[in-house]
Write a protein that holds these residues in place. Structure first.
Motif, PDB file in Angstrom:
ATOM      1  N   PRO A  50     -20.681 -14.906  -7.331  1.00  0.00           N
ATOM      2  CA  PRO A  50     -21.599 -13.805  -7.645  1.00  0.00           C
ATOM      3  C   PRO A  50     -23.061 -14.258  -7.622  1.00  0.00           C
ATOM      4  N   VAL A  51     -23.949 -13.334  -7.245  1.00  0.00           N
ATOM      5  CA  VAL A  51     -25.386 -13.586  -7.240  1.00  0.00           C
ATOM      6  C   VAL A  51     -26.096 -12.408  -7.885  1.00  0.00           C
ATOM      7  N   TYR A  52     -27.069 -12.696  -8.740  1.00  0.00           N
ATOM      8  CA  TYR A  52     -27.831 -11.670  -9.448  1.00  0.00           C
ATOM      9  C   TYR A  52     -29.310 -11.837  -9.099  1.00  0.00           C
ATOM     10  N   GLY A 103     -26.988 -19.368   0.937  1.00  0.00           N
ATOM     11  CA  GLY A 103     -28.237 -20.040   0.613  1.00  0.00           C
ATOM     12  C   GLY A 103     -28.644 -19.856  -0.830  1.00  0.00           C
ATOM     13  N   LEU A 104     -28.128 -18.820  -1.480  1.00  0.00           N
ATOM     14  CA  LEU A 104     -28.463 -18.553  -2.882  1.00  0.00           C
ATOM     15  C   LEU A 104     -27.353 -19.007  -3.822  1.00  0.00           C
ATOM     16  N   VAL A 105     -26.235 -19.438  -3.244  1.00  0.00           N
ATOM     17  CA  VAL A 105     -25.134 -20.039  -3.992  1.00  0.00           C
ATOM     18  C   VAL A 105     -24.931 -21.438  -3.432  1.00  0.00           C
ATOM     19  N   HIS A 106     -24.747 -22.411  -4.296  1.00  0.00           N
ATOM     20  CA  HIS A 106     -24.573 -23.780  -3.823  1.00  0.00           C
ATOM     21  C   HIS A 106     -23.319 -23.892  -2.958  1.00  0.00           C
ATOM     22  N   ASP A 107     -23.423 -24.669  -1.897  1.00  0.00           N
ATOM     23  CA  ASP A 107     -22.299 -24.866  -0.969  1.00  0.00           C
ATOM     24  C   ASP A 107     -21.280 -25.784  -1.636  1.00  0.00           C
ATOM     25  N   HIS A 108     -20.367 -25.176  -2.335  1.00  0.00           N
ATOM     26  CA  HIS A 108     -19.535 -25.874  -3.320  1.00  0.00           C
ATOM     27  C   HIS A 108     -18.065 -25.824  -2.927  1.00  0.00           C
ATOM     28  N   VAL A 109     -17.464 -27.001  -2.744  1.00  0.00           N
ATOM     29  CA  VAL A 109     -16.024 -27.119  -2.503  1.00  0.00           C
ATOM     30  C   VAL A 109     -15.525 -28.309  -3.313  1.00  0.00           C
ATOM     31  N   LEU A 110     -14.337 -28.186  -3.870  1.00  0.00           N
ATOM     32  CA  LEU A 110     -13.746 -29.298  -4.604  1.00  0.00           C
ATOM     33  C   LEU A 110     -13.219 -30.330  -3.618  1.00  0.00           C
ATOM     34  N   GLY A 111     -13.542 -31.605  -3.859  1.00  0.00           N
ATOM     35  CA  GLY A 111     -13.096 -32.684  -3.002  1.00  0.00           C
ATOM     36  C   GLY A 111     -14.170 -33.093  -2.010  1.00  0.00           C
ATOM     37  N   LEU A 151     -36.358 -14.010  -9.197  1.00  0.00           N
ATOM     38  CA  LEU A 151     -35.375 -15.087  -9.354  1.00  0.00           C
ATOM     39  C   LEU A 151     -33.989 -14.588  -8.977  1.00  0.00           C
ATOM     40  N   SER A 152     -33.205 -15.431  -8.318  1.00  0.00           N
ATOM     41  CA  SER A 152     -31.780 -15.154  -8.141  1.00  0.00           C
ATOM     42  C   SER A 152     -30.977 -16.192  -8.909  1.00  0.00           C
ATOM     43  N   ASN A 169     -24.299  -8.969  -6.268  1.00  0.00           N
ATOM     44  CA  ASN A 169     -23.220  -8.923  -5.298  1.00  0.00           C
ATOM     45  C   ASN A 169     -22.286 -10.090  -5.571  1.00  0.00           C
ATOM     46  N   CYS A 170     -21.109 -10.036  -4.994  1.00  0.00           N
ATOM     47  CA  CYS A 170     -20.141 -11.111  -5.174  1.00  0.00           C
ATOM     48  C   CYS A 170     -19.328 -11.261  -3.896  1.00  0.00           C
ATOM     49  N   THR A 171     -19.108 -12.498  -3.497  1.00  0.00           N
ATOM     50  CA  THR A 171     -18.239 -12.779  -2.363  1.00  0.00           C
ATOM     51  C   THR A 171     -17.205 -13.814  -2.790  1.00  0.00           C
ATOM     52  N   PHE A 172     -16.133 -13.910  -2.016  1.00  0.00           N
ATOM     53  CA  PHE A 172     -15.129 -14.952  -2.218  1.00  0.00           C
ATOM     54  C   PHE A 172     -15.213 -15.926  -1.051  1.00  0.00           C
ATOM     55  N   ARG A 173     -15.085 -17.208  -1.347  1.00  0.00           N
ATOM     56  CA  ARG A 173     -15.016 -18.210  -0.288  1.00  0.00           C
ATOM     57  C   ARG A 173     -13.577 -18.702  -0.160  1.00  0.00           C
TER      58      ARG A 173
END
Length: 432
Positions: free
Chosen positions: A48-50, A124-132, A153-154, A375-379
């Motif tokens: 999610p991003v606000y 770009g507004l959410v860190h490119d985050h994956v476990l491992g 701010l976001s 908004n919210c997306t799923f990766r």
């Protein structure tokens, strides 16, 4: 999730730091055992991003934004932990106070310029985050604060689904904003009773449609796709919702899912899919609930091709003919039979509709003000796609509340869906 577009070039600088619980656990450090639904969801991420204007963030510094996270993490012990594996190979969370990551970025665009160039994209507004691939050092949660040239701010959250579902993610970031506003964080969290489903063996089919085995990913918890999956969001106004449900006694989620199902069926050459997955939340969620994967997965099967069916018929089918018990029981067996070492895709293994209507999506406030857009997306979405139905902010035209439909599909299908929703239904892209 699509490309980053111009976001890489518009970010001027970025810093990453770590926030840990305010109270060290010391020798009390424990382990959090993941249940079967946690393990099934381990390859997915909630993002999610606000967006807040300059008035909402006036007087706030990065120190102010980070400070409430320390006491908030005290009751969220496993959110600060790291993935480990038992001797059998089953993943669990070591509650070692390793903390969550905070990223701070600065963008040389105003919010308006960002929206004009990037639309509803959260990339770009959410860190490119994956476990491992080094699981023992991978944070389960990232929060990214991006300052815009206009003073806006976001706040972008990347939340590993293995920790909890979208309701848990929204509740966590809402609690952060409440702590920022001066409210004391909860001393403890209510742990829901997740009952183990019990059904006779002859009621269980061999293969559930709601999940599929992912390609072997090992210690990198993100499945590969056969096609490029992109994401786009649409705004359905309260007036449009009222028009859609006039002749049916179904929820907004059900009628919107039926509409998108029918459109996608027309787009796909075989007029499929005849079977879709419906994802709903367990009822009676507590205000201070411990993060959990409390989602209920079910399947709906249309006797005729969805493209030939009336939207109201499909909506009633979703409302009345969901098959829950069989799917959840088989999925539990899938996750448990190999000690949780299997890799699965849930969102997008089949065309999946996720009901987030009841989520407190706009509970996040800064200086008492709600975001101008969220908004919210799923990766980690599979090739068959996922459709999220979210609450929208209050409409300017009639003061009612519409819905946001966020869709992740293969790029070619998504482009055709945009044309159909716009041209045939007057449903446009999401813009603030």
């Amino acid at each position: 999730m699509g490309s980053l577009g111009n976001s890489e070039t518009t970010t001027l600088s970025s810093r990453i730091s770590t926030v840990v619980p305010a109270t060290p656990r010391g020798e009390e450090k424990g382990e959090y055992q993941l249940n079967y639904m946690d393990l099934l969801m381990k390859l997915h991420y909630i993002r999610p991003v606000y967006f807040f204007n300059s008035e909402a963030v006036q007087g706030l510094s990065i120190f102010d934004l980070k400070k409430p996270m320390f006491p908030l993490l005290d009751p969220y012990s496993h959110v600060s932990g790291r993935i480990r594996r038992s001797e059998s190979g089953r993943p669990f969370i070591k509650c070692n106070d390793a903390g969550v990551r905070i990223a701070e970025s600065h963008c040389d665009k105003t919010l308006r310029e960002w929206f004009d160039e990037n639309g509803d994209s959260v990339d770009g507004l959410v860190h490119d985050h994956v476990l491992g691939p080094d699981l023992s050092f991978s944070p389960l949660v990232f929060i990214k604060f991006t300052w815009f040239k206009c003073g806006g701010l976001s706040v972008g959250l990347s939340w590993a689904h293995v920790v909890g579902d979208a309701f848990s993610a929204f509740n966590f970031i809402t609690k952060w904003s409440q702590t920022l506003a001066g409210h004391a964080p909860p001393k403890s969290l209510h742990k829901p009773n997740l009952c183990e489903p019990q059904f006779p063996p002859n009621s269980v089919s061999v293969n559930p449609v709601s999940v599929k085995k992912a390609r072997i990913v090992g210690e990198y918890w993100l499945a590969a796709n056969d096609s490029d999956v992109a994401t786009h969001s649409f705004h359905v106004t309260s007036k449009q919702l009222h028009h859609l449900v006039t002749e049916t006694k179904t929820s907004y989620f059900e009628i919107l899912s039926a509409l998108v199902w029918k459109c996608i069926s027309h787009i796909r050459e075989d007029f499929g899919p005849k079977v879709v997955t419906i994802c709903t939340s367990s009822s009676n969620r507590a205000e201070n609930e411990f993060p959990t994967n409390g989602l209920v997965l079910s399947k709906v099967e249309a006797d005729l091709t969805a493209g030939e069916s009336d939207i109201s018929e499909l909506a009633k089918l979703i409302a009345e003919k969901k098959m829950v018990e069989n799917e959840n029981h088989v999925m539990e067996k899938l996750a448990e039979e190999d000690e949780g070492k299997g890799d699965f895709i849930v969102y997008g293994s089949n065309l999946t509709f996720v009901d987030l209507e009841a989520a407190d999506f706009y509970g996040v406030k800064l200086n008492g003000k709600k975001p101008i857009m969220a908004n919210c997306t799923f990766r980690g979405v599979g090739d068959q796609g996922v459709v999220l139905v979210l609450p929208a902010p209050r409409d300017n035209e009639d003061g009612g509340n519409g819905r946001i439909i966020t869709v992740s599909l293969p790029e070619k299908e998504l482009d055709q869906l945009k044309d159909k929703l716009d041209g045939e239904w007057g449903i446009h892209c999401l813009h603030p």
